[in-house]
Design an enzyme around this catalytic site. Structure first.
Site, short mmCIF file in Angstrom:
data_model
loop_
_atom_site.label_atom_id
_atom_site.label_comp_id
_atom_site.label_asym_id
_atom_site.label_seq_id
_atom_site.Cartn_x
_atom_site.Cartn_y
_atom_site.Cartn_z
CB THR A 208 -25.24 -1.68 -20.48
OG1 THR A 208 -26.07 -1.57 -19.33
CG2 THR A 208 -24.66 -3.08 -20.58
NE ARG A 236 -33.19 -5.26 -13.31
CZ ARG A 236 -32.42 -5.01 -14.34
NH1 ARG A 236 -31.15 -4.74 -14.16
NH2 ARG A 236 -32.90 -5.00 -15.56
CB THR A 258 -27.34 -2.44 -24.13
OG1 THR A 258 -27.79 -1.30 -23.38
CG2 THR A 258 -27.33 -2.06 -25.60
N1 ASP Z 1 -29.50 -4.48 -19.74
C1 ASP Z 1 -29.09 -3.80 -18.54
C2 ASP Z 1 -29.94 -4.30 -17.38
O1 ASP Z 1 -31.12 -4.49 -17.56
C3 ASP Z 1 -29.23 -2.33 -18.63
C4 ASP Z 1 -28.67 -1.68 -19.85
O2 ASP Z 1 -28.43 -2.30 -20.86
O3 ASP Z 1 -28.44 -0.48 -19.80
O4 ASP Z 1 -29.43 -4.45 -16.30
#
Ligand code: ASP
Length: 342
Positions: A208, A236, A258
């Site tokens: 992310t 989701r 993230t």
């Molecule tokens: N936080 C993001 C999510 O749960 C994923 C990520 O940070 O890679 O959608």
């Protein structure tokens, strides 16, 4: 008010740590525009990141820092800088945002993004879009052109068409790495269902992206963009498009997160860090580290944040093997890291 004044007094009387107010000549010190970037926690570990891949990640984070700083150095707003840097990372297939996003269970890329302006606390976000090339720009349009904060799925796409943002065929987002990630996740799920003792491994690929900026006027902004978690199902939605969970900016503090979003939602992580700074009189670093290293770790929540305050202090804690990240201050050189020691 009294509390803030007391803290400033202490800082000045003590170590001249953060001196935000007028200096001895009665002049307010100039604000140094700053950009902070993350490229996701979790997916980069020493075991899976060879030196070539690491070099590319450092270079990509460095380019995003420069893109944001070009805007700030030209007198642009923190909001413009955040949008410019995130667009660059969304177009970069190395990250789980825009091109390169991970696949949902249904073999589609469903993209989430949000942006927040600290000075006005205006915010915009989109969730589950599948044709929008740069979801961060659509999030900004939600903020600026509607009375809403978060638009999702078909409705968000309809709004995108109305606004004339660039749309792409869903194939545009495909990368072999993200596809293989889905195949592995499905395989793990099958194996776990057969051997009832192991829980299905959810995701190994974060990536992310998030950007924070402080402009010459002292305004903070934050933004986050993601494809979410590999093999996510049932529509989701994670923390990234949720204001207060994955993204927050106010007058004094900005955060982008993230990690496994469910933990960040349940703990309102981005807001909690800034609330601790505001209400507990703790430093930005103390607030961010407490939430990531204590609160989340206790619950088994993995991930990290970047955090920036209006004095230019930066904190970037993570509790995973690595987190791509970097900082650039106006007139300085970009500094980037993936692991604890670079
Ligand atoms: N936080 C993001 C999510 O749960 C994923 C990520 O940070 O890679 O959608």
């Amino acid at each position: 008010m009294r509390r803030i004044a007391a803290t400033q007094g202490l800082a000045v009387a003590g170590l001249l740590l953060l001196a935000p107010g007028p200096d001895v000549r009665g002049q307010t010190p100039e604000i140094r525009p700053t950009i902070v970037v993350h490229g996701g926690a979790g997916s980069f570990t020493r075991a899976n990141t060879d030196s070539e891949a690491a070099g590319e990640i450092h270079a990509s984070v460095g380019r995003a820092l420069e893109a944001g700083m070009t805007v700030l150095d030209a007198g642009g707003s923190s909001l413009d800088a955040v949008e410019a840097a995130i667009r660059m990372l969304e177009d970069d297939p190395r990250f789980n945002a825009g091109k390169g996003a991970v696949f949902a269970h249904e073999a589609r890329n469903e993209l989430d993004a949000s942006i927040m302006d600290g000075a006005t606390r205006r915010a915009g976000a989109v969730a589950g879009v599948t044709h929008v090339k740069n979801p961060i720009s659509l999030a900004r349009l939600v903020m600026e052109e509607t009375r809403h904060v978060l638009l999702a799925r078909e409705g968000a796409e309809e709004f995108a068409i109305e606004q004339g943002v660039e749309l792409v065929s869903p194939d545009y987002f495909f990368t072999p790495g993200a596809w293989e990630g889905l195949m592995r996740a499905r395989e793990n799920e099958r194996a776990a269902a057969e051997a009832t003792s192991t829980a299905p491994s959810t995701d190994e690929h974060y990536g992310t992206v998030g950007v924070l900026a402080l402009d010459r006027e002292g305004r903070l902004a934050a933004g986050t963009s993601t494809g979410g978690l590999t093999n996510k199902r049932w529509g989701r939605i994670g923390d990234s498009p949720l204001i207060g969970a994955g993204t927050w900016a106010d007058e004094r503090c900005a955060v982008s997160a993230t990690g496994t979003g469910e933990f960040f939602i349940r703990n309102a992580v981005a807001y909690d860090i800034c609330a601790r700074v505001r209400y507990l009189d703790v430093s930005l670093a103390e607030a961010a580290e407490t939430v990531i290293m204590d609160v989340l770790v206790e619950q088994g929540g993995d991930g990290g944040v970047i955090a920036l305050d209006s004095r230019g202090n930066v904190s970037m804690p993570f509790n995973t093997g690595g987190m791509a990240r970097g900082v650039l201050r106006s007139g300085g050189e970009p500094e980037t890291w993936i692991f604890v020691d670079r």
